[in-house]
Design an enzyme around this catalytic site. Structure first.
Site, PDB file in Angstrom:
ATOM      1  N   GLU A  39      32.684  64.667  51.794  1.00  0.00           N
ATOM      2  CA  GLU A  39      32.201  65.160  53.354  1.00  0.00           C
ATOM      3  C   GLU A  39      31.548  66.198  53.342  1.00  0.00           C
ATOM      4  OE1 GLU A  39      33.083  62.154  56.508  1.00  0.00           O
ATOM      5  OE2 GLU A  39      32.490  63.633  57.467  1.00  0.00           O
TER       6      GLU A  39
ATOM      7  N   GLU B 270      35.132  55.076  61.583  1.00  0.00           N
ATOM      8  CA  GLU B 270      35.666  56.036  61.307  1.00  0.00           C
ATOM      9  C   GLU B 270      36.763  55.966  62.612  1.00  0.00           C
ATOM     10  OE1 GLU B 270      34.098  59.834  62.440  1.00  0.00           O
ATOM     11  OE2 GLU B 270      35.824  60.717  61.135  1.00  0.00           O
TER      12      GLU B 270
ATOM     13  N   ASP C 172      37.033  66.146  53.960  1.00  0.00           N
ATOM     14  CA  ASP C 172      35.518  66.609  55.158  1.00  0.00           C
ATOM     15  C   ASP C 172      35.729  68.718  54.960  1.00  0.00           C
ATOM     16  OD1 ASP C 172      33.219  67.725  57.251  1.00  0.00           O
ATOM     17  OD2 ASP C 172      34.312  65.552  58.105  1.00  0.00           O
TER      18      ASP C 172
ATOM     19  N   GLU D 234      26.483  63.378  59.898  1.00  0.00           N
ATOM     20  CA  GLU D 234      26.211  63.065  60.961  1.00  0.00           C
ATOM     21  C   GLU D 234      25.590  64.601  62.109  1.00  0.00           C
ATOM     22  OE1 GLU D 234      31.203  64.468  59.994  1.00  0.00           O
ATOM     23  OE2 GLU D 234      30.219  65.182  61.426  1.00  0.00           O
TER      24      GLU D 234
ATOM     25  N   HIS E 292      30.037  57.882  62.156  1.00  0.00           N
ATOM     26  CA  HIS E 292      30.368  58.981  62.191  1.00  0.00           C
ATOM     27  C   HIS E 292      31.743  59.219  64.234  1.00  0.00           C
ATOM     28  CE1 HIS E 292      31.979  62.810  64.930  1.00  0.00           C
ATOM     29  NE2 HIS E 292      32.489  63.390  64.194  1.00  0.00           N
TER      30      HIS E 292
HETATM   31 MG   LIG Z   1      32.330  65.087  58.886  1.00  0.00          MG
END
Ligand SMILES: [Mg+2]
Length: 395
Positions: free
Chosen positions: A247, A347, A221, A274, A324
């Site tokens: 990400e 997640e 990420d 997100e 998310h």
């Molecule tokens: Mg993230």
């Protein structure tokens, strides 16, 4: 049935954790300024040796029939928006008419299509679904048309863990030993951090791949902190470690064009979304072909009602939605109401869940890497009064 009050309150409690709870942080867009790059992980206030202060605001929808619905945790800012701006519209409404309430608030908040206001609406929507489930005596996934399956695999997000290679290796192996088949880690360096930053970012990916072997997915990420050329160059170099996805390389306002360009050259799948809000925000990413995986948050993007719509739209593009994970309990219901190809995985942010689910009697945690559905009505969370040190009414 009529809503009589949107009751907002704040809970305070003390979490015990030996040592530093937050060991490291992710790279942030503001880190392009050296004085901010130098900042350490944001602290959950320490109130004694190994003791941390947890403050969580919640909304409880109250009705004339005594049925209630709980949403949270949210910030005190969001609680105030619910109390002051939403109450005049929602009080007197039938709480089961979730589409009507969402649309009335949306139409009343013409500057609130994102940010604090949309996050507040998301929380209220989740509280209304909880109420609707309790009224019906059914879990929310059932009201949404599920379950499509009895359990969903979870991936462990290691935000807040040290990025020292030896510790990364140790923690990644620990995650795998707990039964997870996928783990996400967070870069600390961005496109202005030179060759040293590139080296450390690549080292993180290499360490993870070596630690978990070839049969476990790794995800990485960049939390909105890269540029288009940097992301393309990094994606090509990261491909060697076969990440499941890269990400959020771009800030939300730049990701339609930016991620579309990155995707044209990236050998690694791009996950993002997100920090987009509502069906319109996410549809923008779909139309511009900016993402391989969409990641709206149920507690940010508009609630369960809105993310169901986002899933429906995404299914017409054959794009997976991996929400998310602000609220694992709410997200599990949504995921278990969608086909596995639309919502393949859940997640689980290891550290944030210690905080976000601190006040719940039975936190929803993966066991052996999967979250299983339960028959509890509504969302199925209850406040554990024993955890409350202090309670503050916010309206
Ligand atoms: Mg993230």
């Amino acid at each position: 049935m009529k809503i009589t009050r949107l009751h907002v309150f704040q809970l305070q409690g003390v979490m015990e954790f030996p040592g530093a709870f937050w060991e490291e942080r992710l790279v942030r867009p503001i880190d392009v300024y050296p004085e901010h790059k130098a900042e350490g992980p944001s602290n959950t206030p320490e109130v004694g040796d190994g003791k941390y202060l947890i403050e969580s605001s919640c909304v409880e929808v109250e009705t004339d029939e005594g049925v209630t619905g709980l949403g949270g945790p949210i910030t005190a800012d969001q609680a105030q928006v619910i109390a002051r701006q939403f109450s005049p519209i929602a009080v007197g409404e039938d709480p089961r008419a979730t589409e009507r309430i969402w649309d009335k608030i949306y139409r009343s908040q013409v500057h609130g299509r994102g940010g604090v206001v949309m996050m507040a609406l998301s929380a209220l929507d989740c509280a209304l679904w909880d109420l609707k489930g309790k009224w019906a005596g059914a879990p929310v996934y059932r009201l949404l048309g599920g379950p499509t399956r009895p359990e969903v695999p979870a991936y462990a997000s290691a935000l807040g863990f040290s990025l020292e290679p030896d510790l990364v290796r140790e923690r990644a192996r620990m995650i795998v030993s707990q039964g997870f088949k996928a783990t996400k880690w967070f870069f600390r360096h961005g496109h202005l951090d030179g060759r040293e930053g590139i080296r450390k970012n690549l080292e993180l990916a290499r360490t993870l791949r070596e630690a978990v072997g070839d049969d476990v997915d790794i995800m990485l990420d960049a939390w909105m902190s890269w540029s288009v050329p940097y992301a393309i160059s990094m994606a090509k170099q990261l491909a060697e470690y076969n990440p499941r996805w890269l990400e959020e390389p771009m800030m939300a306002d730049k990701e339609r064009e930016g991620c579309a360009l990155i995707r044209q050259q990236s050998p690694v799948a791009i996950a993002t979304g997100e920090h987009q809000y509502t069906r319109w925000g996410l549809k923008g990413l779909m139309d511009s072909r900016s993402a391989d995986i969409l990641q709206p948050d149920i507690y940010w993007a508009g609630g369960i009602s809105e993310v169901v719509k986002i899933c429906n739209i995404a299914s017409t593009y054959d794009l997976p939605v991996v929400p998310h994970g602000h609220s694992v309990p709410a997200t599990a219901h949504l995921i278990l109401s969608q086909p596995a190809n639309t919502c393949p995985i859940l997640e689980y942010l290891i550290k944030w869940n210690e905080i976000h689910q601190f006040f719940w009697k039975e936190p929803v945690k993966p066991v052996n890497g999967v979250v299983r559905l339960t028959e509890k009505p509504g969302i199925g969370v209850e406040i554990d009064e024993a955890k409350i040190v202090k309670r503050r009414e916010l309206n």
